[in-house]
Motif scaffolding. Sequence first.
Motif, PDB file in Angstrom:
ATOM      1  N   LEU A  55       1.553   2.440 -25.314  1.00 23.68           N
ATOM      2  CA  LEU A  55       1.077   3.010 -26.575  1.00 23.68           C
ATOM      3  C   LEU A  55       0.097   2.084 -27.292  1.00 23.68           C
ATOM      4  CD1 LEU A  55       4.209   4.869 -27.947  1.00 23.68           C
ATOM      5  CD2 LEU A  55       2.200   5.807 -26.781  1.00 23.68           C
ATOM      6  N   ALA A  56       0.185   0.781 -27.059  1.00 21.62           N
ATOM      7  CA  ALA A  56      -0.808  -0.135 -27.622  1.00 21.62           C
ATOM      8  C   ALA A  56      -2.157   0.085 -26.930  1.00 21.62           C
ATOM      9  CB  ALA A  56      -0.349  -1.574 -27.475  1.00 21.62           C
ATOM     10  N   ALA A  57      -2.126   0.243 -25.612  1.00 20.62           N
ATOM     11  CA  ALA A  57      -3.365   0.550 -24.888  1.00 20.62           C
ATOM     12  C   ALA A  57      -3.916   1.898 -25.347  1.00 20.62           C
ATOM     13  CB  ALA A  57      -3.109   0.553 -23.378  1.00 20.62           C
ATOM     14  N   GLY A  58      -3.032   2.874 -25.498  1.00 23.56           N
ATOM     15  CA  GLY A  58      -3.461   4.192 -25.947  1.00 23.56           C
ATOM     16  C   GLY A  58      -4.060   4.181 -27.338  1.00 23.56           C
ATOM     17  N   ALA A  59      -3.609   3.237 -28.162  1.00 23.00           N
ATOM     18  CA  ALA A  59      -4.130   3.154 -29.526  1.00 23.00           C
ATOM     19  C   ALA A  59      -5.622   2.838 -29.547  1.00 23.00           C
ATOM     20  CB  ALA A  59      -3.352   2.108 -30.318  1.00 23.00           C
ATOM     21  N   GLU A  76      -4.470  15.438 -33.896  1.00 22.73           N
ATOM     22  CA  GLU A  76      -3.496  16.530 -33.890  1.00 22.73           C
ATOM     23  C   GLU A  76      -2.559  16.394 -32.686  1.00 22.73           C
ATOM     24  OE1 GLU A  76      -4.294  20.982 -34.771  1.00 22.73           O
ATOM     25  OE2 GLU A  76      -4.523  20.728 -32.598  1.00 22.73           O
ATOM     26  N   SER A  77      -3.141  16.049 -31.540  1.00 18.16           N
ATOM     27  CA  SER A  77      -2.328  15.835 -30.338  1.00 18.16           C
ATOM     28  C   SER A  77      -3.067  14.878 -29.418  1.00 18.16           C
ATOM     29  CB  SER A  77      -2.047  17.156 -29.608  1.00 18.16           C
ATOM     30  OG  SER A  77      -3.256  17.707 -29.109  1.00 18.16           O
ATOM     31  N   ILE A  78      -2.281  14.181 -28.593  1.00 14.55           N
ATOM     32  CA  ILE A  78      -2.865  13.230 -27.648  1.00 14.55           C
ATOM     33  C   ILE A  78      -1.897  13.053 -26.487  1.00 14.55           C
ATOM     34  CG2 ILE A  78      -1.943  11.153 -28.773  1.00 14.55           C
ATOM     35  CD1 ILE A  78      -4.772   9.885 -28.271  1.00 14.55           C
ATOM     36  N   SER A  79      -2.431  12.941 -25.279  1.00 16.16           N
ATOM     37  CA  SER A  79      -1.575  12.691 -24.116  1.00 16.16           C
ATOM     38  C   SER A  79      -2.307  11.756 -23.158  1.00 16.16           C
ATOM     39  CB  SER A  79      -1.198  13.996 -23.409  1.00 16.16           C
ATOM     40  OG  SER A  79      -2.349  14.596 -22.832  1.00 16.16           O
ATOM     41  N   PHE A  80      -1.514  10.975 -22.441  1.00 18.02           N
ATOM     42  CA  PHE A  80      -2.050   9.991 -21.501  1.00 18.02           C
ATOM     43  C   PHE A  80      -1.307  10.065 -20.177  1.00 18.02           C
ATOM     44  CE2 PHE A  80      -2.276   7.865 -25.708  1.00 18.02           C
ATOM     45  CZ  PHE A  80      -3.651   7.763 -25.823  1.00 18.02           C
ATOM     46  N   ARG A  81      -2.009   9.704 -19.109  1.00 19.19           N
ATOM     47  CA  ARG A  81      -1.422   9.467 -17.801  1.00 19.19           C
ATOM     48  C   ARG A  81      -1.921   8.091 -17.359  1.00 19.19           C
ATOM     49  NH1 ARG A  81      -2.918  14.330 -18.535  1.00 19.19           N
ATOM     50  NH2 ARG A  81      -4.984  14.171 -17.653  1.00 19.19           N
ATOM     51  N   PHE A  82      -0.983   7.215 -17.026  1.00 22.39           N
ATOM     52  CA  PHE A  82      -1.312   5.842 -16.642  1.00 22.39           C
ATOM     53  C   PHE A  82      -1.181   5.710 -15.128  1.00 22.39           C
ATOM     54  CE2 PHE A  82      -0.004   5.752 -21.009  1.00 22.39           C
ATOM     55  CZ  PHE A  82      -0.863   4.843 -21.613  1.00 22.39           C
ATOM     56  N   ALA A  83      -2.269   5.315 -14.459  1.00 25.89           N
ATOM     57  CA  ALA A  83      -2.259   5.166 -13.002  1.00 25.89           C
ATOM     58  C   ALA A  83      -1.491   3.914 -12.569  1.00 25.89           C
ATOM     59  CB  ALA A  83      -3.685   5.110 -12.464  1.00 25.89           C
ATOM     60  N   LEU A  88      -1.572  -8.186 -19.746  1.00 22.83           N
ATOM     61  CA  LEU A  88      -2.255  -8.994 -20.743  1.00 22.83           C
ATOM     62  C   LEU A  88      -3.453  -9.682 -20.109  1.00 22.83           C
ATOM     63  CD1 LEU A  88       0.691 -10.610 -22.704  1.00 22.83           C
ATOM     64  CD2 LEU A  88      -0.646  -8.586 -23.269  1.00 22.83           C
ATOM     65  N   GLY A  89      -4.525  -9.786 -20.887  1.00 18.93           N
ATOM     66  CA  GLY A  89      -5.743 -10.416 -20.409  1.00 18.93           C
ATOM     67  C   GLY A  89      -6.739  -9.444 -19.807  1.00 18.93           C
ATOM     68  N   GLU A  90      -6.301  -8.221 -19.522  1.00 22.72           N
ATOM     69  CA  GLU A  90      -7.235  -7.232 -18.994  1.00 22.72           C
ATOM     70  C   GLU A  90      -8.003  -6.594 -20.155  1.00 22.72           C
ATOM     71  OE1 GLU A  90      -5.919  -5.370 -14.906  1.00 22.72           O
ATOM     72  OE2 GLU A  90      -4.512  -4.777 -16.492  1.00 22.72           O
ATOM     73  N   THR A  91      -9.265  -6.265 -19.895  1.00 20.31           N
ATOM     74  CA  THR A  91     -10.093  -5.598 -20.893  1.00 20.31           C
ATOM     75  C   THR A  91     -10.136  -4.117 -20.570  1.00 20.31           C
ATOM     76  OG1 THR A  91     -11.432  -7.571 -21.245  1.00 20.31           O
ATOM     77  CG2 THR A  91     -12.388  -5.459 -21.932  1.00 20.31           C
ATOM     78  N   LEU A  92      -9.689  -3.318 -21.517  1.00 18.51           N
ATOM     79  CA  LEU A  92      -9.672  -1.874 -21.360  1.00 18.51           C
ATOM     80  C   LEU A  92     -10.885  -1.275 -22.046  1.00 18.51           C
ATOM     81  CD1 LEU A  92      -8.213   0.745 -20.466  1.00 18.51           C
ATOM     82  CD2 LEU A  92      -7.048   0.701 -22.691  1.00 18.51           C
ATOM     83  N   ALA A  93     -11.605  -0.433 -21.335  1.00 21.73           N
ATOM     84  CA  ALA A  93     -12.705   0.349 -21.901  1.00 21.73           C
ATOM     85  C   ALA A  93     -12.165   1.754 -22.124  1.00 21.73           C
ATOM     86  CB  ALA A  93     -13.901   0.369 -20.950  1.00 21.73           C
ATOM     87  N   ALA A  94     -11.923   2.100 -23.378  1.00 23.92           N
ATOM     88  CA  ALA A  94     -11.342   3.392 -23.748  1.00 23.92           C
ATOM     89  C   ALA A  94     -12.471   4.330 -24.170  1.00 23.92           C
ATOM     90  CB  ALA A  94     -10.344   3.218 -24.888  1.00 23.92           C
TER      91      ALA A  94
END
Length: 132
Positions: A55-59, A76-83, A88-94
């Motif tokens: 959920l921190a990544a999803g934020a 209003e709504s949000i959903s995620f699927r994590f592969a 920690l230390g990885e850079t996420l491009a959202a």
Amino acid sequence: MTDGPQPGQSITFRKTMTVAEQGFFTGISGNLGSLYVDRRAAQAQGLPDMAVFELAAGALFSTALARLAGPGWRIESISFRFARALTLGETLAATATIAASSSTLGFSLSGEVNGEQVIEGEARMAPVTADV
């Protein structure tokens, strides 16, 4: 010129997940799962470091959504699927991309680490109203 967000528009928000942020999210969520707060336990599961709270990544997507939609919109709504687990230390491009625009905004979501898609999802934003 058209006003407001239009289908096809997208924005990407990048952030490297840190130990400090992990600590803050632990305090907010109360989640003390060993995968997230114990480096040795995470490494015993084969991860190079502690797993990032999903959920921190999803934020991070909430930042992309807010910047793209602009003021006056809320999730209003949000959903995620994590592969896979993020660590920690990885850079996420959202990245959020507007898929549909009407009285609400529909978005497709894609999260990448070093070019690898690790998160996919959908979100819908609705106008903020004073009706409480």
